[in-house]
Design a protein around this motif. Structure first.
Motif, PDB file in Angstrom:
ATOM      1  N   UNK A 237      34.821  31.935 -19.560  1.00  0.00           N
ATOM      2  CA  UNK A 237      34.043  30.752 -19.910  1.00  0.00           C
ATOM      3  C   UNK A 237      33.738  30.745 -21.401  1.00  0.00           C
ATOM      4  N   UNK A 238      33.339  29.584 -21.862  1.00  0.00           N
ATOM      5  CA  UNK A 238      32.789  29.436 -23.203  1.00  0.00           C
ATOM      6  C   UNK A 238      31.276  29.441 -23.063  1.00  0.00           C
TER       7      UNK A 238
ATOM      8  N   UNK B  22      27.180  28.041 -19.766  1.00  0.00           N
ATOM      9  CA  UNK B  22      28.575  28.442 -19.662  1.00  0.00           C
ATOM     10  C   UNK B  22      29.413  27.213 -19.327  1.00  0.00           C
ATOM     11  N   UNK B  23      30.589  27.130 -19.938  1.00  0.00           N
ATOM     12  CA  UNK B  23      31.499  26.016 -19.702  1.00  0.00           C
ATOM     13  C   UNK B  23      32.815  26.568 -19.162  1.00  0.00           C
ATOM     14  N   UNK B  24      33.204  26.095 -17.973  1.00  0.00           N
ATOM     15  CA  UNK B  24      34.489  26.423 -17.361  1.00  0.00           C
ATOM     16  C   UNK B  24      35.332  25.149 -17.344  1.00  0.00           C
ATOM     17  N   UNK B  25      36.642  25.288 -17.510  1.00  0.00           N
ATOM     18  CA  UNK B  25      37.520  24.117 -17.525  1.00  0.00           C
ATOM     19  C   UNK B  25      38.757  24.363 -16.682  1.00  0.00           C
ATOM     20  N   UNK B  26      39.258  23.282 -16.084  1.00  0.00           N
ATOM     21  CA  UNK B  26      40.502  23.330 -15.318  1.00  0.00           C
ATOM     22  C   UNK B  26      41.334  22.112 -15.689  1.00  0.00           C
TER      23      UNK B  26
ATOM     24  N   UNK C 224      44.019  17.712 -23.077  1.00  0.00           N
ATOM     25  CA  UNK C 224      42.908  18.659 -23.185  1.00  0.00           C
ATOM     26  C   UNK C 224      42.901  19.363 -24.538  1.00  0.00           C
ATOM     27  N   UNK C 225      44.081  19.517 -25.141  1.00  0.00           N
ATOM     28  CA  UNK C 225      44.159  20.147 -26.462  1.00  0.00           C
ATOM     29  C   UNK C 225      43.470  19.311 -27.531  1.00  0.00           C
TER      30      UNK C 225
ATOM     31  N   UNK D  71      41.934  25.362 -24.539  1.00  0.00           N
ATOM     32  CA  UNK D  71      41.720  26.787 -24.808  1.00  0.00           C
ATOM     33  C   UNK D  71      40.673  27.379 -23.869  1.00  0.00           C
ATOM     34  N   UNK D  72      39.657  26.587 -23.518  1.00  0.00           N
ATOM     35  CA  UNK D  72      38.658  27.074 -22.558  1.00  0.00           C
ATOM     36  C   UNK D  72      39.308  27.262 -21.191  1.00  0.00           C
ATOM     37  N   UNK D  73      40.154  26.306 -20.778  1.00  0.00           N
ATOM     38  CA  UNK D  73      40.828  26.407 -19.481  1.00  0.00           C
ATOM     39  C   UNK D  73      41.744  27.621 -19.411  1.00  0.00           C
ATOM     40  N   UNK D  74      42.264  28.041 -20.558  1.00  0.00           N
ATOM     41  CA  UNK D  74      43.200  29.170 -20.595  1.00  0.00           C
ATOM     42  C   UNK D  74      42.501  30.523 -20.572  1.00  0.00           C
TER      43      UNK D  74
END
Length: 272
Positions: A79-80, A36-40, A49-50, A65-68
């Motif tokens: 998460x992704x 799982x990938x989480x982003x901030x 980040x885009x 998009x992952x952070x959103x």
């Protein structure tokens, strides 16, 4: 600063220094079965980040998009999930391979604790009607986490507790990262912790009192040592053998803490 990644046995935490002036970053092994990938990110770093693109079997998804990804009904970060991929590539297509304040938490799914939740610090308010085993809070900016005190009750069946580490939820299991905040009491005294890093996980056993977070730290600890608490230097996590966190919003120089209350019981621990 190069290779700022903090590499745990079952997870890695990356920041913008891992992407600056690099065309591609490769994450090996964590996603061979599933991860799982989480982003901030921050409002200012969203444009960078885009253009940090995670390669998928079909196409790409940006880290912005992952952070959103948020569950609007609960406020939890989503998460992704990537499966059956031995090496995951993240491509930097920014001009001059730039990057802005950014945190990426990649965790092997074998270490996923089902009874855990992840939140973005900004705007976090979690009413504690039910308590998961772990609550992880992330931010590309320094933040303060608050816990409301629990009033005295006439009948209390057992003591309850609170533990905090500067790591993801996967590191709460093995005990290698120190418990920077630890208390067991028959009622929650409440807490306020200024987090000088990108991630914090708490094991929280007090019922029916909300947990919230705000962006920024005051750099003042008036009365902090009159009760259980801790302060840490920039980027400190205490996990042995690992470099500190290095997100650019974490000051690189030593901070000066102001304290004006009487200290009745103080313990100092030094990790090397």
């Amino acid at each position: 600063i190069a290779e700022a990644v903090v590499e745990f046995p079952y997870s890695r935490i990356y920041d913008e220094y891992d992407f600056k002036e690099k065309s591609t970053l490769v994450i090996n092994d964590l996603c061979a079965e599933s991860c799982r990938i989480y982003a901030s990110i921050t409002a200012d770093s969203k444009k960078y980040a885009a253009n940090l693109l995670i390669q998928l079997p079909k196409g790409f998804i940006s880290t912005a998009d992952v952070a959103a990804k948020v569950d609007t009904s609960t406020g939890q970060k989503l998460f992704l999930e990537i499966t059956k991929t031995a090496s995951v590539s993240i491509v930097n297509v920014n001009s001059q391979m730039a990057a802005g304040p950014f945190v990426l938490y990649v965790v092997n799914s074998a270490e996923i604790i089902n009874d855990s939740e992840v939140y973005e610090a900004e705007g976090m308010i979690r009413p504690v009607s039910t308590v998961p085993r772990y609550i992880t809070v992330m931010s590309a900016r320094l933040f303060t986490i608050h816990g409301a005190p629990l009033p005295r009750m006439k009948v209390i069946s057992s003591a309850q507790g609170f533990i905090a580490t500067m790591s993801g939820f996967d590191r709460m299991e093995d005990g290698n990262c120190p418990h920077l905040y630890y208390t067991i009491n028959y009622r929650s005294p409440g807490f306020k912790m200024e987090v000088n890093g990108p991630i914090l996980t708490i094991e929280y056993d007090y019922k029916k009192k909300e947990i919230s977070a705000t962006i920024g730290i005051a750099n003042k600890f008036d009365g902090a040592f009159a009760r259980n608490g801790w302060i840490g230097s920039p980027g400190f996590h205490g996990c042995p053998g690992l470099q500190p966190y290095r997100v650019s919003t974490i000051p690189s120089s030593s901070r000066h803490f102001t304290h004006r209350s009487r200290i009745s019981n103080l313990r100092v621990s030094i990790w090397r």
